[in-house]
Enzyme design. Structure first.
Site, short mmCIF file in Angstrom:
data_model
loop_
_atom_site.label_atom_id
_atom_site.label_comp_id
_atom_site.label_asym_id
_atom_site.label_seq_id
_atom_site.Cartn_x
_atom_site.Cartn_y
_atom_site.Cartn_z
N VAL A 4 0.72 -1.18 0.24
CA VAL A 4 0.15 -0.27 -0.32
C VAL A 4 0.55 1.30 -0.28
CG1 VAL A 4 -1.77 1.18 1.39
CG2 VAL A 4 -2.24 -1.13 1.36
N GLU B 84 19.23 -9.18 23.56
CA GLU B 84 19.07 -10.72 22.83
C GLU B 84 20.22 -11.85 21.90
OE1 GLU B 84 15.33 -10.99 22.28
OE2 GLU B 84 14.48 -11.50 24.60
C1 LIG Z 1 13.46 -7.55 16.22
C2 LIG Z 1 12.81 -7.58 17.34
C3 LIG Z 1 12.28 -8.27 18.95
C4 LIG Z 1 11.02 -8.67 19.61
N1 LIG Z 1 11.08 -9.03 20.20
C5 LIG Z 1 9.58 -9.32 21.32
C6 LIG Z 1 9.41 -9.74 22.54
O1 LIG Z 1 10.31 -10.14 22.76
N2 LIG Z 1 8.27 -9.52 22.82
C7 LIG Z 1 6.98 -8.75 22.23
O2 LIG Z 1 6.33 -8.85 22.53
N3 LIG Z 1 7.22 -8.12 21.26
C8 LIG Z 1 8.95 -8.21 20.53
N4 LIG Z 1 9.34 -6.80 19.40
C9 LIG Z 1 8.06 -6.81 18.93
C10 LIG Z 1 7.00 -6.58 18.35
O3 LIG Z 1 7.79 -8.25 17.39
C11 LIG Z 1 6.03 -6.16 17.59
O4 LIG Z 1 5.59 -5.54 18.56
C12 LIG Z 1 4.56 -6.32 16.52
O5 LIG Z 1 5.25 -6.77 16.00
C13 LIG Z 1 3.45 -5.33 16.31
O6 LIG Z 1 2.96 -6.28 15.75
P1 LIG Z 1 2.52 -4.86 14.76
O7 LIG Z 1 1.21 -5.73 13.87
O8 LIG Z 1 2.03 -3.73 14.62
O9 LIG Z 1 3.36 -4.87 13.19
P2 LIG Z 1 4.39 -5.90 12.28
O10 LIG Z 1 4.29 -7.84 13.22
O11 LIG Z 1 5.83 -5.38 12.28
O12 LIG Z 1 3.47 -5.83 10.94
C14 LIG Z 1 3.25 -5.01 10.12
C15 LIG Z 1 2.92 -6.20 9.04
O13 LIG Z 1 2.94 -4.42 7.96
C16 LIG Z 1 3.35 -4.81 6.83
N5 LIG Z 1 3.50 -4.02 5.87
C17 LIG Z 1 4.47 -2.40 5.90
N6 LIG Z 1 4.47 -1.40 5.33
C18 LIG Z 1 3.50 -2.26 4.12
C19 LIG Z 1 2.86 -1.50 2.98
N7 LIG Z 1 3.18 -0.54 3.37
N8 LIG Z 1 1.80 -1.91 2.43
C20 LIG Z 1 1.56 -3.30 2.91
N9 LIG Z 1 2.16 -4.22 3.96
C21 LIG Z 1 2.60 -3.64 4.95
C22 LIG Z 1 4.20 -5.84 7.09
O14 LIG Z 1 5.27 -6.17 5.97
C23 LIG Z 1 4.14 -6.65 8.34
O15 LIG Z 1 3.53 -8.48 7.38
C24 LIG Z 1 10.33 -7.46 19.19
C25 LIG Z 1 10.79 -6.17 17.43
C26 LIG Z 1 11.52 -7.08 16.97
C27 LIG Z 1 12.09 -5.64 16.04
#
Ligand SMILES: Cc1cc2nc3c(=O)[nH]c(=O)nc-3n(C[C@H](O)[C@H](O)[C@H](O)COP(=O)(O)OP(=O)(O)OC[C@H]3O[C@@H](n4cnc5c(N)ncnc54)[C@H](O)[C@@H]3O)c2cc1C
Length: 456
Positions: free
Chosen positions: A88, A179
């Site tokens: 998007v 980690e």
């Molecule tokens: C390395 C790392 C370790 C972590 N460890 C922990 C932990 O131990 N415990 C914990 O609770 N949290 C942890 N987190 C945080 C947790 O992973 C995030 O808070 C969580 O994934 C957020 O979920 P979300 O659905 O908001 O975003 P996301 O899981 O990031 O999903 C967003 C989605 O949007 C898609 N997207 C992005 N832009 C576009 C676009 N323009 N068009 C279409 N699709 C798009 C992406 O491909 C992705 O699939 C960690 C994060 C990282 C990076």
């Protein structure tokens, strides 16, 4: 441009969800139980990635397939959910359509923005071009290949050790950096030895490898208690990690980093765990963004002034009980996804929306084999050591989306735990093989500040 404006059947509302992460998938799942809606989930990948375990892919403990799940399979049992792999790029609020990089337009009755985060380099010179962020599966695979490639290079040509071939610099001592540093320590001290045997271990130069963990704050794991921070620092040091606290990375070059105290470290592997901001889509929406470039939302998760538009998870600034923004955590994303679905269904039936209340289950971080810290529940009951390590494994396995994924991850962990060897140290990405070992013109001492010999 292909124009595919999809119109709705009478009385069936079309909900477009952007992003199939924890927030988007949980929102889609909960909405799908209603016969009055159809859902289109748009993601630039055809899989959901499990970010908390990315560092285990980067260090070869788990395979990519252990932490990434096909979105269509994940949502297969939900017949009113349609998944489209597409990126998007913008929204037209007047026509209620989202537009994709591939030229499609999707009409929505309700729009859910859940596009997650990306690395924030805070304008650090060279960081964008020369470091390895760890926020996606692609990042983790790239980093794993780089780590394997520097070991192979140093094995072929030991003189590369003088160029910092086996110096690993991790920027940011939050949970991700900590980690990562602990996993690197375990890999260098035990797993690699087990995998390759004593002679090869020496030949690879592993005993001369160095890990640096750099952070501007006073202690590692700033969100944890002082007791947990002291424990984590001790565990990291036992694993050979050199802590550089109250120090910032000023510059990342092709073959070095410069720290704020003037130290210059030769390295070809800088891992960026230094911060997050909202995914780039946030800056294309014509919506005012707040802290971290995220979209400020109201208590019911709607975007102020935009009818039918919600923002969730890492993409949004969601206020907690104290009025401050909630942290970027999987549990916040998951719970906000479910709350958003409930509010959309309330909207459809003309009832008032609920406010989002975050149920804080606590925080935890794995430091390495048998070492973890956890603060459980809202009252932060503290756990340390093997019990926190076991709790971490249990909680993260439970968050994995399918039973098969849980079993596979547990098998890999058990294999690593009892055998101490990694499962996935395969160098199969030839693109990452070439390393420019001369990409580091020696700087005059005045330009680089104090020169510290950090080469083993
Ligand atoms: C390395 C790392 C370790 C972590 N460890 C922990 C932990 O131990 N415990 C914990 O609770 N949290 C942890 N987190 C945080 C947790 O992973 C995030 O808070 C969580 O994934 C957020 O979920 P979300 O659905 O908001 O975003 P996301 O899981 O990031 O999903 C967003 C989605 O949007 C898609 N997207 C992005 N832009 C576009 C676009 N323009 N068009 C279409 N699709 C798009 C992406 O491909 C992705 O699939 C960690 C994060 C990282 C990076």
């Amino acid at each position: 441009m292909i124009l595919s404006i999809e119109q709705n059947a009478k009385n069936v509302k079309h909900i477009v969800i952007v992003g199939g992460g924890f927030a988007g998938v949980n929102c889609a799942r909960k909405l799908s139980g209603s016969a009055n809606v159809r859902i289109t989930l748009l993601d630039k990948n055809n899989y959901q990635q499990f970010q908390p375990l990315l560092y285990q892919v980067a260090t070869g403990v788990l395979a990519p397939s252990n932490i990434a799940f096909n979105l269509r399979s994940t949502l297969a049992g939900h017949s009113n959910v349609d998944v489209k792999m597409t990126e998007v790029v913008s929204i037209d609020l007047a026509t209620r359509t989202v537009e994709t990089a591939q030229g499609q337009q999707y009409y929505y009755d309700f729009l859910v923005l859940a596009a997650g985060s990306q690395a924030n380099f805070f304008g650090t010179p060279g960081a964008d071009q020369n470091s390895y962020p760890l926020y996606s599966l692609h990042d983790a695979e790239r980093l794993r290949s780089r780590v394997l490639a520097v070991f192979e290079s140093a094995d072929r040509d030991p003189s590369l050790l003088a160029k910092g071939a086996l110096n690993f610099v991790i920027v940011g001592a939050g949970p991700t950096g900590t980690e990562m540093a602990g996993a690197f320590g375990d890999m260098l001290q035990s797993s690699l030895k087990k995998e390759v045997g004593d002679r090869e271990y020496k030949e690879l130069g592993v005993d001369r490898a160095q890990i640096f963990l750099v952070d501007g704050g006073k202690a590692v794991l700033s969100a944890f208690s002082p007791k947990a921070q002291t424990y984590a620092a001790k565990m990291l040091e036992e694993r050979g990690v050199q802590l550089r606290m109250e120090t910032r990375v000023k510059e990342v070059g092709g073959g070095h980093v410069v720290l704020s105290d003037g130290t210059r470290i030769s390295t070809h592997t800088v891992i960026w765990a230094g911060g997050l901001k909202a995914a780039s889509l946030a800056s294309n929406l014509g919506i005012n963004t707040g802290h971290g470039g995220r979209i400020d939302v109201q208590a019911d998760l709607t975007v102020p002034g935009m009818t039918g538009v919600y923002a969730l998870g890492d993409f949004a600034n969601i206020r907690g009980k104290d009025g401050g923004p909630l942290p970027q955590l999987a549990s916040v994303a998951e719970q906000s996804g479910k709350c958003c679905a409930k509010n959309i269904l309330l909207d459809i039936t003309g009832k008032p929306r609920d406010s989002f209340h975050y149920l804080d289950k606590g925080i935890m971080a794995m430091i390495g084999r048998n070492s973890g810290v956890a603060e459980v529940g809202e009252h932060r009951h503290e756990l340390q050591g093997a019990i926190a390590f076991a709790a971490w494994l249990g909680v993260h396995a439970a968050l994995l989306s399918s039973t098969r994924a849980k079993i596979e991850a547990f098998m890999e962990w058990a294999w690593g735990y009892f055998g101490a060897a990694r499962g996935d140290a395969i160098l199969d990405r030839t693109k990452e093989l070439p390393i420019d070992w001369n990409d580091d013109p020696e700087e005059p001492a005045s330009a680089a500040g104090r020169q510290t010999n950090t080469t083993p």
